[in-house]
Design a protein around this motif. Sequence first.
Motif, short mmCIF file in Angstrom:
data_model
loop_
_atom_site.label_atom_id
_atom_site.label_comp_id
_atom_site.label_asym_id
_atom_site.label_seq_id
_atom_site.Cartn_x
_atom_site.Cartn_y
_atom_site.Cartn_z
N ILE A 106 -0.89 -13.15 7.81
CA ILE A 106 -0.02 -12.29 6.77
C ILE A 106 -0.91 -12.91 5.49
CG2 ILE A 106 1.69 -11.20 5.40
CD1 ILE A 106 3.42 -11.28 7.94
N VAL A 107 -1.43 -12.03 4.76
CA VAL A 107 -2.20 -12.88 3.75
C VAL A 107 -1.62 -11.88 2.27
CG1 VAL A 107 -4.62 -12.85 2.41
CG2 VAL A 107 -4.38 -13.48 4.79
N CYS A 108 -1.39 -12.66 1.25
CA CYS A 108 -1.02 -12.32 0.01
C CYS A 108 -2.14 -12.77 -1.04
CB CYS A 108 0.12 -12.85 -0.65
SG CYS A 108 0.56 -12.60 -2.19
N MET A 109 -2.99 -11.33 -1.50
CA MET A 109 -3.93 -11.66 -2.33
C MET A 109 -3.74 -11.33 -3.73
SD MET A 109 -7.36 -12.15 -1.93
CE MET A 109 -7.71 -11.66 -0.31
N SER A 110 -4.10 -12.08 -4.76
CA SER A 110 -3.82 -11.79 -6.32
C SER A 110 -4.68 -12.41 -6.89
CB SER A 110 -2.31 -12.27 -6.25
OG SER A 110 -2.16 -12.11 -8.00
N VAL A 166 -2.88 -8.85 8.36
CA VAL A 166 -2.02 -7.97 7.36
C VAL A 166 -2.16 -8.32 5.93
CG1 VAL A 166 0.16 -6.88 6.42
CG2 VAL A 166 -0.43 -6.79 8.71
N VAL A 167 -2.78 -7.62 5.07
CA VAL A 167 -3.02 -8.01 3.70
C VAL A 167 -2.19 -7.14 2.70
CG1 VAL A 167 -4.77 -8.48 1.68
CG2 VAL A 167 -5.28 -8.57 4.07
N PHE A 168 -1.60 -7.84 1.59
CA PHE A 168 -0.82 -7.18 0.59
C PHE A 168 -1.29 -7.93 -0.52
CE2 PHE A 168 2.23 -10.58 1.58
CZ PHE A 168 2.72 -10.83 0.48
#
Length: 246
Positions: A77-81, A42-44
């Motif tokens: 779970i990956v948080c991309m910014s 899951v990426v957000f």
Amino acid sequence: MSEGRFKSKEGEKVPSVTFQCREGESWVTKTTEEIFANKNVVVFSLPGAFTPTCSSTHLPRYNALAKKFAKHGIDDIVCMSVNDTFVMNAWSADQEAENVTVIPDGNGEFTDGMGMLVDKADLGFGKRSWRYSMLVKDGVVDKMFIEPDVPGDPFEVSDADTMLSYIAPDEVTNAPVAIITKPGCPFCTKAKALLTEKGFDYEELVLGKDATLTSLSAISGRETVPQIFIGGKHIGGSDDLEAYFS
């Protein structure tokens, strides 16, 4: 699915990108192949670390629901910014988000490849990511939730609860919980044990570290601990929590 500038990439492979990351005192590279191959991820993605919505809701809720996602076959779970690795690492540590992998898309290459790079020069941000979430299976986008193309920073569909509802429609989630405590308080220990027993994850704010007596009084109207909040509602102290569950 969003309309306008932002098109869904469902059914397509994620962009092939190498990220420059800092682990301890060393530089390491991470590739999209390493992150996504043979995994359900899951990426957000969000406009920036330390920004209000990202810090108060977006990241914490994914972190809180990580066990629920894992229960239904999500490997990470990956948080991309579009931030550098130092900023992302500092934000993750500040948020105590140990259940989320933060990835610095410092050059915006991944975000651009997803068609989600936007110009926020009016805020002094430069190029940043539009807010969205997606489920990626073995490197292929299975589902995307893209925020509507409206002015500002909408936050309606890329949240953790929406994603979990897609993956596991019958999964029951509890409302977010915060508890204000102080070290050595037996009533605080009792309240935390009861929350754990009832299956509630919680964020703990400790007096002297995360909060002061002034903020405790201002937020809860009381000067004793613990003070518990569930789903934005002030429950009260340890006895009040027992009454709430009974």
